[in-house]
Scaffold this motif. Structure first.
Motif, short mmCIF file in Angstrom:
data_model
loop_
_atom_site.label_atom_id
_atom_site.label_comp_id
_atom_site.label_asym_id
_atom_site.label_seq_id
_atom_site.Cartn_x
_atom_site.Cartn_y
_atom_site.Cartn_z
N LEU A 91 9.76 -17.92 -4.16
CA LEU A 91 11.17 -17.59 -4.41
C LEU A 91 11.34 -16.12 -4.81
O LEU A 91 12.31 -15.46 -4.37
N GLU A 92 10.40 -15.61 -5.61
CA GLU A 92 10.54 -14.25 -6.13
C GLU A 92 10.29 -13.18 -5.07
O GLU A 92 10.46 -11.98 -5.35
N ASP A 93 9.92 -13.60 -3.87
CA ASP A 93 9.72 -12.64 -2.77
C ASP A 93 11.05 -12.25 -2.11
O ASP A 93 11.08 -11.33 -1.28
N SER A 94 12.10 -12.95 -2.46
CA SER A 94 13.41 -12.63 -1.88
C SER A 94 13.81 -11.21 -2.22
O SER A 94 13.60 -10.75 -3.35
N GLY A 95 14.40 -10.54 -1.25
CA GLY A 95 14.83 -9.15 -1.46
C GLY A 95 15.01 -8.45 -0.13
O GLY A 95 14.97 -9.09 0.93
N VAL A 96 15.21 -7.16 -0.19
CA VAL A 96 15.32 -6.36 1.03
C VAL A 96 14.05 -5.53 1.17
O VAL A 96 13.68 -4.80 0.24
N TYR A 97 13.42 -5.65 2.32
CA TYR A 97 12.17 -4.93 2.59
C TYR A 97 12.50 -3.76 3.51
O TYR A 97 12.97 -3.94 4.62
N PHE A 98 12.22 -2.56 3.01
CA PHE A 98 12.49 -1.34 3.77
C PHE A 98 11.19 -0.76 4.29
O PHE A 98 10.16 -0.78 3.61
N CYS A 99 11.29 -0.19 5.45
CA CYS A 99 10.20 0.58 6.03
C CYS A 99 10.69 2.02 6.16
O CYS A 99 11.89 2.25 6.41
N ALA A 100 9.80 2.97 5.98
CA ALA A 100 10.15 4.37 6.15
C ALA A 100 9.02 5.07 6.88
O ALA A 100 7.86 4.64 6.79
N SER A 101 9.34 6.12 7.62
CA SER A 101 8.28 6.89 8.26
C SER A 101 8.52 8.38 8.03
O SER A 101 9.63 8.81 7.73
N SER A 102 7.44 9.13 8.15
CA SER A 102 7.52 10.56 7.90
C SER A 102 6.48 11.28 8.75
O SER A 102 5.37 10.80 8.92
N LYS A 103 6.87 12.43 9.25
CA LYS A 103 5.92 13.25 10.01
C LYS A 103 5.08 14.10 9.07
O LYS A 103 3.87 14.20 9.19
N THR A 104 5.75 14.69 8.09
CA THR A 104 5.09 15.66 7.21
C THR A 104 4.66 15.07 5.87
O THR A 104 3.92 15.68 5.14
N GLY A 105 5.21 13.90 5.56
CA GLY A 105 4.96 13.33 4.24
C GLY A 105 5.99 13.76 3.22
O GLY A 105 5.97 13.32 2.08
N VAL A 106 6.92 14.65 3.59
CA VAL A 106 7.97 15.08 2.67
C VAL A 106 9.19 14.19 2.85
O VAL A 106 9.45 13.27 2.09
N GLU A 107 9.97 14.47 3.90
CA GLU A 107 11.19 13.68 4.12
C GLU A 107 10.82 12.33 4.75
O GLU A 107 10.17 12.29 5.79
N GLN A 108 11.25 11.27 4.11
CA GLN A 108 11.01 9.94 4.63
C GLN A 108 12.29 9.39 5.24
O GLN A 108 13.35 9.44 4.61
N PHE A 109 12.18 8.86 6.45
CA PHE A 109 13.31 8.29 7.16
C PHE A 109 13.22 6.77 7.03
O PHE A 109 12.21 6.18 7.42
N PHE A 110 14.28 6.18 6.51
CA PHE A 110 14.26 4.75 6.23
C PHE A 110 14.89 3.94 7.36
O PHE A 110 15.83 4.39 8.03
N GLY A 111 14.37 2.74 7.52
CA GLY A 111 15.00 1.77 8.39
C GLY A 111 16.08 1.02 7.63
O GLY A 111 16.22 1.17 6.42
N PRO A 112 16.83 0.16 8.35
CA PRO A 112 17.95 -0.56 7.72
C PRO A 112 17.52 -1.70 6.81
O PRO A 112 18.33 -2.25 6.09
N GLY A 113 16.24 -2.06 6.87
CA GLY A 113 15.74 -3.11 6.00
C GLY A 113 15.81 -4.49 6.62
O GLY A 113 16.58 -4.75 7.55
N THR A 114 14.97 -5.37 6.10
CA THR A 114 15.01 -6.80 6.42
C THR A 114 15.36 -7.53 5.14
O THR A 114 14.66 -7.39 4.13
N ARG A 115 16.44 -8.30 5.21
CA ARG A 115 16.83 -9.09 4.03
C ARG A 115 16.13 -10.44 4.10
O ARG A 115 16.39 -11.23 5.01
N LEU A 116 15.24 -10.68 3.17
CA LEU A 116 14.48 -11.94 3.13
C LEU A 116 15.02 -12.83 2.02
O LEU A 116 15.15 -12.40 0.88
N THR A 117 15.34 -14.05 2.41
CA THR A 117 15.77 -15.04 1.43
C THR A 117 14.80 -16.21 1.48
O THR A 117 14.60 -16.81 2.55
N VAL A 118 14.20 -16.52 0.34
CA VAL A 118 13.28 -17.65 0.24
C VAL A 118 13.96 -18.74 -0.58
O VAL A 118 14.36 -18.52 -1.72
N LEU A 119 14.13 -19.90 0.06
CA LEU A 119 14.85 -21.01 -0.60
C LEU A 119 13.89 -22.02 -1.22
O LEU A 119 12.77 -22.19 -0.73
#
Lengths: 112, 110
Positions: free
Chosen positions: A84-112
């Protein structure tokens, strides 16, 4: 240039089941990160890949979480078995240089 | 460990200026970032400060004081579309991971 994409956008599963989240980073970005935001809390780091290697996995909560990045392109994050405690929004980000990170829109996970 | 504090909510009028403060206590420091996040969307990069001083980018400016562990994001000429959550994040010294504050929800009213 396409941004970071994540699949699925939403996932609803029952406790004990398995879920696999996918992240496609921006092409050419060697650095890939997973973050998680549980309800009411701040976004927290899970782990960091450089190409296919795990650079830092200090934020992974426990051994029910497994991240892979075979071939150094897309990455998957598997939760098995989900709690249950795994519920949340999981974001992924990528970076070419390691400085600016570009985020994805996320996956909203709901555990019932 | 990392401790990053920012106000929970702020409200301002269209056309006005709002300043969002962020204080941090971190074991290492290698840059401070501000992100904007609209509900249900990806956080988008706004600014990056690694040296003390003010960085200006259009209507948005960000300031950093490393000795005080303090930053602010200044939003000028507020527009309705600026209603969003603003996230302060600090990068650690020896790695690239970001530690985030809980975010400040800014509501712009007509």
């Amino acid at each position: 240039e396409a941004g970071v994409t994540q699949f699925p956008s939403h996932s609803v599963i029952e406790k004990g089941q398995t879920v696999t989240l996918r992240c496609d980073p921006i092409s050419g970005h060697d650095n890939l990160y997973w973050y998680r935001r549980v309800m009411g809390k701040e976004i927290k780091f899970l782990l960091h890949f450089v190409k296919e290697s795990k650079q830092d996995e200090s934020g992974m909560p426990n051994n029910r979480f497994l991240a892979e990045r075979t071939g150094g392109t897309y990455s998957t994050l598997k939760v098995q078995p989900a709690e249950l405690e795994d519920s949340g929004v999981y974001f992924c980000a990528s970076s070419k240089t390691g400085v600016e990170q570009f985020f994805g829109p996320g996956t909203r996970l709901t555990v019932l | 460990g990392q401790n990053i504090d920012q106000p929970t909510e702020m409200t301002a009028t269209e056309g006005a200026i709002v300043q969002i403060n962020c204080t941090y206590q971190t074991s290492g420091f290698n840059g401070l970032f501000w992100y904007q996040q609209h509900a249900g969307e990806a956080p988008t990069f706004l600014s990056y400060n690694v040296l003390d001083g003010l960085e200006e980018k259009g209507r948005f400016s960000s300031f950093l004081s490393r000795s005080k562990g303090y930053s602010y994001l200044l939003l000028k000429e507020l527009q309705m579309k600026d209603s969003a959550s603003y996230l302060c994040a600090v990068r650690d010294t020896n790695d690239y991971k970001l530690s985030f504050g809980a975010g400040t929800t800014v509501t712009v009213r007509a």
